[in-house]
Scaffold this motif. Structure first.
Motif, mmCIF file in Angstrom:
data_model
loop_
_atom_site.group_PDB
_atom_site.id
_atom_site.type_symbol
_atom_site.label_atom_id
_atom_site.label_comp_id
_atom_site.label_asym_id
_atom_site.label_seq_id
_atom_site.Cartn_x
_atom_site.Cartn_y
_atom_site.Cartn_z
ATOM 1 N N ALA A 46 -18.178 19.581 74.810
ATOM 2 C CA ALA A 46 -19.176 19.165 73.823
ATOM 3 C C ALA A 46 -18.623 18.077 72.912
ATOM 4 O O ALA A 46 -19.290 17.075 72.649
ATOM 5 C CB ALA A 46 -19.646 20.362 73.007
ATOM 6 N N MET A 47 -17.388 18.264 72.425
ATOM 7 C CA MET A 47 -16.793 17.280 71.534
ATOM 8 C C MET A 47 -16.621 15.938 72.243
ATOM 9 O O MET A 47 -16.928 14.884 71.693
ATOM 10 C CB MET A 47 -15.436 17.787 71.027
ATOM 11 C CG MET A 47 -14.827 16.971 69.908
ATOM 12 S SD MET A 47 -13.835 15.521 70.372
ATOM 13 C CE MET A 47 -12.927 16.057 71.778
ATOM 14 N N MET B 187 -10.239 14.497 68.896
ATOM 15 C CA MET B 187 -9.408 15.242 69.828
ATOM 16 C C MET B 187 -9.615 16.722 69.564
ATOM 17 O O MET B 187 -9.817 17.142 68.425
ATOM 18 C CB MET B 187 -7.934 14.887 69.611
ATOM 19 C CG MET B 187 -7.003 15.580 70.573
ATOM 20 S SD MET B 187 -5.315 14.972 70.465
ATOM 21 C CE MET B 187 -4.795 15.676 68.916
ATOM 22 N N THR B 188 -9.569 17.515 70.616
ATOM 23 C CA THR B 188 -9.706 18.955 70.483
ATOM 24 C C THR B 188 -8.682 19.645 71.363
ATOM 25 O O THR B 188 -8.205 19.065 72.343
ATOM 26 C CB THR B 188 -11.133 19.423 70.863
ATOM 27 O OG1 THR B 188 -11.208 20.836 70.694
ATOM 28 C CG2 THR B 188 -11.482 19.072 72.290
ATOM 29 N N THR B 189 -8.344 20.868 71.013
ATOM 30 C CA THR B 189 -7.422 21.653 71.834
ATOM 31 C C THR B 189 -8.175 22.485 72.858
ATOM 32 O O THR B 189 -7.562 23.145 73.677
ATOM 33 C CB THR B 189 -6.569 22.592 70.965
ATOM 34 O OG1 THR B 189 -7.432 23.450 70.219
ATOM 35 C CG2 THR B 189 -5.681 21.795 70.025
ATOM 36 N N MET C 296 -20.698 20.785 67.468
ATOM 37 C CA MET C 296 -19.785 19.653 67.616
ATOM 38 C C MET C 296 -20.422 18.346 67.169
ATOM 39 O O MET C 296 -19.745 17.477 66.629
ATOM 40 C CB MET C 296 -19.291 19.536 69.059
ATOM 41 C CG MET C 296 -18.237 20.531 69.408
ATOM 42 S SD MET C 296 -16.775 20.313 68.370
ATOM 43 C CE MET C 296 -15.805 21.681 68.939
ATOM 44 N N GLU C 297 -21.715 18.218 67.369
ATOM 45 C CA GLU C 297 -22.378 17.002 66.887
ATOM 46 C C GLU C 297 -22.274 16.923 65.371
ATOM 47 O O GLU C 297 -21.944 15.869 64.810
ATOM 48 C CB GLU C 297 -23.838 16.949 67.317
ATOM 49 C CG GLU C 297 -24.504 15.687 66.830
ATOM 50 C CD GLU C 297 -25.930 15.507 67.293
ATOM 51 O OE1 GLU C 297 -26.539 14.492 66.889
ATOM 52 O OE2 GLU C 297 -26.457 16.346 68.056
ATOM 53 N N CYS C 298 -22.526 18.019 64.705
ATOM 54 C CA CYS C 298 -22.445 18.053 63.242
ATOM 55 C C CYS C 298 -21.018 17.742 62.771
ATOM 56 O O CYS C 298 -20.819 16.914 61.882
ATOM 57 C CB CYS C 298 -22.889 19.428 62.746
ATOM 58 S SG CYS C 298 -22.870 19.598 60.959
ATOM 59 N N ILE C 299 -20.029 18.373 63.387
ATOM 60 C CA ILE C 299 -18.628 18.160 63.003
ATOM 61 C C ILE C 299 -18.219 16.705 63.228
ATOM 62 O O ILE C 299 -17.608 16.082 62.352
ATOM 63 C CB ILE C 299 -17.710 19.108 63.799
ATOM 64 C CG1 ILE C 299 -17.909 20.552 63.323
ATOM 65 C CG2 ILE C 299 -16.248 18.694 63.687
ATOM 66 C CD1 ILE C 299 -17.266 21.594 64.228
ATOM 67 N N CYS C 300 -18.536 16.150 64.376
ATOM 68 C CA CYS C 300 -18.137 14.767 64.678
ATOM 69 C C CYS C 300 -18.848 13.758 63.790
ATOM 70 O O CYS C 300 -18.234 12.786 63.335
ATOM 71 C CB CYS C 300 -18.378 14.448 66.149
ATOM 72 S SG CYS C 300 -17.240 15.283 67.279
ATOM 73 N N ARG C 301 -20.122 13.975 63.532
ATOM 74 C CA ARG C 301 -20.845 13.041 62.647
ATOM 75 C C ARG C 301 -20.257 13.090 61.230
ATOM 76 O O ARG C 301 -20.084 12.046 60.593
ATOM 77 C CB ARG C 301 -22.331 13.351 62.625
ATOM 78 C CG ARG C 301 -23.060 12.902 63.889
ATOM 79 C CD ARG C 301 -24.575 13.040 63.722
ATOM 80 N NE ARG C 301 -25.301 12.819 64.933
ATOM 81 C CZ ARG C 301 -25.670 11.617 65.397
ATOM 82 N NH1 ARG C 301 -25.356 10.531 64.728
ATOM 83 N NH2 ARG C 301 -26.368 11.519 66.519
ATOM 84 N N ASP C 302 -19.948 14.294 60.746
ATOM 85 C CA ASP C 302 -19.336 14.420 59.423
ATOM 86 C C ASP C 302 -17.963 13.754 59.377
ATOM 87 O O ASP C 302 -17.621 13.062 58.412
ATOM 88 C CB ASP C 302 -19.215 15.889 59.013
ATOM 89 C CG ASP C 302 -20.544 16.517 58.629
ATOM 90 O OD1 ASP C 302 -21.551 15.789 58.498
ATOM 91 O OD2 ASP C 302 -20.576 17.760 58.471
ATOM 92 N N ALA C 303 -17.169 13.963 60.423
ATOM 93 C CA ALA C 303 -15.830 13.364 60.472
ATOM 94 C C ALA C 303 -15.921 11.838 60.531
ATOM 95 O O ALA C 303 -15.148 11.135 59.866
ATOM 96 C CB ALA C 303 -15.057 13.899 61.672
ATOM 97 N N LYS D 88 -22.576 24.751 72.288
ATOM 98 C CA LYS D 88 -21.505 24.190 71.460
ATOM 99 C C LYS D 88 -21.823 22.753 71.028
ATOM 100 O O LYS D 88 -21.308 22.278 70.023
ATOM 101 C CB LYS D 88 -20.177 24.204 72.212
ATOM 102 C CG LYS D 88 -19.744 25.559 72.705
ATOM 103 C CD LYS D 88 -19.052 26.342 71.650
ATOM 104 C CE LYS D 88 -18.583 27.674 72.211
ATOM 105 N NZ LYS D 88 -17.600 28.312 71.421
ATOM 106 N N LEU D 89 -22.665 22.095 71.769
ATOM 107 C CA LEU D 89 -23.043 20.715 71.442
ATOM 108 C C LEU D 89 -23.636 20.624 70.040
ATOM 109 O O LEU D 89 -23.356 19.674 69.303
ATOM 110 C CB LEU D 89 -24.044 20.195 72.475
ATOM 111 C CG LEU D 89 -24.623 18.805 72.255
ATOM 112 C CD1 LEU D 89 -23.526 17.763 72.168
ATOM 113 C CD2 LEU D 89 -25.596 18.470 73.363
ATOM 114 N N ARG D 90 -24.421 21.598 69.638
ATOM 115 C CA ARG D 90 -25.066 21.550 68.324
ATOM 116 C C ARG D 90 -24.038 21.482 67.191
ATOM 117 O O ARG D 90 -24.138 20.663 66.287
ATOM 118 C CB ARG D 90 -25.985 22.754 68.151
ATOM 119 C CG ARG D 90 -27.143 22.773 69.128
ATOM 120 C CD ARG D 90 -27.922 24.084 69.019
ATOM 121 N NE ARG D 90 -28.912 24.207 70.067
ATOM 122 C CZ ARG D 90 -30.154 23.775 69.996
ATOM 123 N NH1 ARG D 90 -30.572 23.157 68.917
ATOM 124 N NH2 ARG D 90 -30.982 23.956 71.004
#
Length: 81
Positions: free
Chosen positions: A69-70, A59-61, A43-50, A39-41
């Protein structure tokens, strides 16, 4: 220069037990990632984009692998999680 990724290159391990003739079974050892899953792969992309879009906290549910990972990514990038 490209940013250094937070995930690591994980090994492929050959299955040592008997498998059907001609079959080759290998396992991708994603549990070796710093947060313990593949999941790290993502989440890294999502967080960097955000972060690039202006987010300054994450924050995650999920309380499972995605949440771990987040949180790992946010902390490594210097954001609260």
């Amino acid at each position: 220069m490209a940013e250094k990724t937070l995930y690591i290159k994980t090994p492929l391990l050959e299955m040592l037990y008997e498998v059907p003739a001609g079959a080759r079974v290998r396992f991708k050892m994603e549990a070796y990632q710093p947060c313990g899953s593949f999941k790290l792969r993502g989440m890294e992309c999502i967080c960097r984009d955000a972060a690039a879009a202006g987010s300054r906290a994450f924050m995650t549910t999920s309380g499972g692998n995605a949440g771990l990972a987040m949180t790992y990514v946010a902390r490594q990038l210097g954001y609260p999680a």
